[in-house]
Design an enzyme around this catalytic site. Structure first.
Site, PDB file in Angstrom:
ATOM      1  N   LYS A 188       0.845  -1.037   0.001  1.00 35.01           N
ATOM      2  CA  LYS A 188       0.124  -0.042  -0.170  1.00 35.01           C
ATOM      3  C   LYS A 188       0.923   1.263  -0.125  1.00 35.01           C
ATOM      4  CE  LYS A 188      -3.918  -2.190   2.202  1.00 35.01           C
ATOM      5  NZ  LYS A 188      -4.839  -2.279   3.330  1.00 35.01           N
ATOM      6  N   LYS A 248      -7.476   1.330   6.872  1.00 33.76           N
ATOM      7  CA  LYS A 248      -8.490   2.421   7.077  1.00 33.76           C
ATOM      8  C   LYS A 248      -9.193   2.300   8.466  1.00 33.76           C
ATOM      9  CE  LYS A 248      -9.153   2.387   1.863  1.00 33.76           C
ATOM     10  NZ  LYS A 248      -8.532   1.300   1.593  1.00 33.76           N
ATOM     11  N   LYS A 270     -12.122 -10.472   8.488  1.00 34.51           N
ATOM     12  CA  LYS A 270     -10.736 -10.814   8.232  1.00 34.51           C
ATOM     13  C   LYS A 270     -10.077 -11.021   9.824  1.00 34.51           C
ATOM     14  CE  LYS A 270      -8.680  -7.465   5.674  1.00 34.51           C
ATOM     15  NZ  LYS A 270      -8.097  -6.376   5.278  1.00 34.51           N
TER      16      LYS A 270
END
Length: 744
Positions: free
Chosen positions: A197, A455, A278
């Site tokens: 990322k 995020k 997750k």
């Protein structure tokens, strides 16, 4: 750099007469202010400003129309070339000319986007200078005039989509080979997916998009029966409890840490909600971090979360239809029960909403390289921890939709992230390096590497900072400008050029260590079993499973969070300060009494604080939505703990025991068979051997506890070995003295 200088250095020479005369307007203000600014001066300034606005708006509209006509012309030419019966080589030569024209259009689209951004900024700044130096307030009136000529609202994404499709057709010899391909096909089984990322400054977003589409088309998901592309908006609701246990588990990267979210694609009318979980697994456990999800109609969400609705009826219907395998249905049923139980047992509730618009780049049917760019990223509070009923009894708040930038919300409830987020997903066969253009991209000035950016973690730490003890490590990057000097050989060139010269490549001999330090080096697929199947994360168009079932979807995606490079796979922090205190208070009396460094912080080097895997973060700013917290906090720094660290500790303990046994054997021999002097020396060595055994046990337990708590160090002890050497020398000297004094 002052804006005036930036404007002079950034403008395109061919268009210089169409930019705002920023210097002239500023000079007018200063000259008239020195003489005494009057109403006549104000009328003249407003007239000049209106003229500049009209000039910029007309030029921008003209060039935008020109870009669209040139793209249409290229499409017509490509159609004619593919229909004629000319030889293949002749067609390729003609397509090369078209590709050169597309390169020129790409360059001008980039310049037009920058032209728009620079001029909009110039108008805002000159009006601000006016209100500061003149006795009149112009901002409210000029805002109305600016909105009447909204050149700054031009959506270049439409041009981007057309250029992407056209360039892909030309690149494939005039044939749209991707037209009938399934975007999710092409997932092999023997590959490694590496995910990294990056942050992208707003000034670089358009250049980045235009660079990527030279190699990958924009991936568009369409619903069957319509040619209208879906909204790029993606919204997620993350769940946690008042103690933020899920946040803490994710930031610590604890084994088995969960993240539960509800996600939908497009606008608020979408009735299909994906429930996702997750789960983090350390790579040394032999398992991969996994993401699982299933879909549910919006009207059932509240009942499902409260436990009044189960998936039994839906699973039974799918089983009767035969559209899913028994294993898929079993996995879906298990997941639905586990998520439902987690919500009830952990008292989870909506905490943070994330919103962003996603642009995905991928060749349909080829999942080797997948790139997504999330813009307009915004985090919004959903909790009611402070007594405000934001969501009430609903699973999400209803006073907002996807109306970025959410002006109706108070600033304390919203965090508008200042950068775009780029995610690069690579699937490489064993021994295959990623494409060179991808390597050049992630090493370029366009991106800033931020391994493990989340995020959910960022939004929670900013919006609920009074409840957070530890902040993620990337907060240290928020206080500096991530823009870098432009790389000459990558990006979009201003001038039109032959094929391949607009978007160049970095030096192929770039030192590999540079990529290692930024956490972007690919890993060998030998680190993964060959039978692991990885499924590309689904996007808006993935509302049907690959076997054709509609209305539901279940996917199990192995997440590379735990299995990436040294920077991508590390935990985000060590233990919190309160954990250290509880550990110290529970330390046995033996450790506190004998171990000279058992108390936290007593023997730490100057480079370490009470929590050596964290660094202090202090800022006087209050939370203003810029992603930076206020007050004294701690920032988590990546720390990796692997099993070999525990084994090394055990080996050290056994080495100490081996030394103690040898010394004890010598002492027993002197006690049993020696004379008076030998017995005295044997007694001394016996005491030393006993001390070594106790010291080794204390040292082993102390280090094992610190390793389990993910402390970064130091682990050395200078006091114990020094004391041992001193007493051994004393024992030897004593034995020698007694023997000499009594005679040999």
């Amino acid at each position: 750099m002052k804006f005036g200088q930036q404007l002079r250095e950034s403008l395109l020479p061919e268009w210089k007469f169409y930019y705002v005369d920023y210097a002239g307007l500023k000079r007018f203000l200063y000259e008239r202010s020195d003489k005494g600014y009057t109403a006549d001066d104000e009328s003249e300034f407003v007239k000049l400003l209106d003229g500049e606005l009209e000039k910029v708006n007309n030029f921008q509209q003209t060039k935008s129309g020109e870009m669209k006509r040139r793209i249409e012309y290229c499409e017509q030419q490509v159609s004619l070339i593919t229909k004629n019966d000319a030889p293949t080589d002749a067609k390729r030569e003609q397509l090369d000319i078209i590709e050169h024209e597309i390169d020129t259009v790409i360059s001008e689209v980039y310049e037009l986007a920058k032209f728009t951004r620079l001029n909009f900024t110039a108008f805002i700044k000159i009006v601000k200078k006016h209100d500061k130096n003149a006795p009149f307030v112009l901002k409210p009136v000029f805002t109305v005039r600016l909105n009447s000529r909204p050149f700054f609202k031009e959506n270049f994404d439409e041009l981007l989509l057309e250029l992407s499709r056209l360039y892909n057709i030309v690149r494939n010899g005039g044939v749209d080979v991707d037209q009938d391909k399934d975007p999710q096909s092409g997932n092999g089984q023997n590959f490694v997916r590496q995910t990294t990322k990056y942050w992208v400054h707003p000034d670089n977003v358009m250049e980045l998009k235009l660079y990527i589409l030279k190699f990958l088309p924009v991936l568009i998901y369409r619903t069957k029966g319509t040619t209208k592309p879906p909204s790029p908006a993606i919204t997620s609701i993350y769940f946690d409890n008042e103690d933020l246990d899920l946040y803490q588990g994710r930031i610590e990267k604890s084994e088995g840490a969960e993240a539960i979210r509800l996600r939908w694609y497009g606008d608020m009318e979408n009735n299909e909600i994906f429930i996702e979980r997750k789960t983090h697994h350390e790579d040394w456990t032999g398992e991969k971090s996994v993401k699982e999800r299933f879909s549910l109609k919006e009207k059932y969400i509240n009942d499902y979360l409260s436990g009044d609705y189960t998936m039994d009826s839906k699973i039974q219907r799918l089983r009767e239809e035969g559209k899913k395998s028994d294993q898929d249905l079993q996995d879906m049923e298990t997941l639905s029960y586990e998520v439902q139980n987690s919500v009830r047992e952990k008292r989870l509730c909506p905490v943070v909403r994330t919103f962003y618009n996603r642009t995905a780049f991928q060749i349909p049917g080829d999942a080797r390289v997948r790139i997504s760019l999330d813009t307009e990223l915004t985090m919004v509070r959903e909790d009611g921890f402070d007594g405000k009923a934001r969501a009430g009894n609903n699973w999400r708040r209803t006073d907002i939709g996807i109306d970025f930038p959410f002006p109706q919300l108070p600033e304390s409830d919203v965090c508008r992230f200042p950068y775009a987020v780029l995610e690069v997903k690579l699937q490489t066969q064993s021994g295959v390096e990623p494409p060179q253009w991808v390597t050049d991209l992630i090493d370029s000035h366009l991106v800033e590497a931020v391994p493990k950016f989340s995020k959910f973690i960022h939004g929670t730490s900013v919006l609920l900072e009074d409840r957070v003890d530890v902040f993620p490590f990337w907060f240290s990057q928020m206080d500096r400008d991530i823009r870098k000097p432009a790389t000459k050989t990558i990006g979009v060139s201003r001038a039109s050029s032959p094929r391949g010269s607009i978007v160049g490549f970095d030096n192929l001999a770039r030192h590999r260590s540079g990529r290692i330090s930024s956490g972007t080096r690919s890993r060998s697929s030998s680190q993964f079993p060959n039978d692991i199947e990885v499924i590309v994360e689904n996007e808006p168009g993935e509302r049907a499973s690959q076997n054709g079932s509609a209305g539901t979807h279940y996917s199990q995606t192995y997440d590379e969070e735990a299995g990436a490079t040294a920077t991508e796979g590390t935990a985000l922090l060590g233990r919190k300060q309160k954990d250290i205190k509880s550990t110290d208070s529970a330390t046995s009396w033996l450790v506190r009494t004998i171990n000279p460094f058992a108390t936290s912080g007593e023997r730490r080097s100057p480079g370490y604080d009470a929590l050596s895997s964290e660094v202090p973060f202090d800022t006087q700013r209050t939370n203003s939505g810029n992603g930076r917290p206020s007050g004294q906090r701690r920032i988590a720094v990546p720390v990796r703990v692997e099993p070999k660290v525990f084994f090394a500790n055990e080996r050290t303990f056994l080495s100490w025991l081996n030394f103690a046994i040898v010394l004890g054997s010598l002492a027993l021999g002197l006690l049993n068979f020696g004379d008076r002097t030998g017995k005295i020396a044997g007694a001394a060595f016996t005491l030393i051997a006993m001390f070594v055994m106790v010291y080794a046990l204390v040292l082993f337990q102390w280090r094992a506890e610190r390793i389990r708590q993910r402390d970064a160090g130091p682990y050395d002890d200078r006091t114990g070995p020094t004391f041992l050497v001193v007493v051994l020398i004393a024992a030897v000297v004593l034995n020698f003295y007694l023997k000499v004094s009594t005679g040999f």
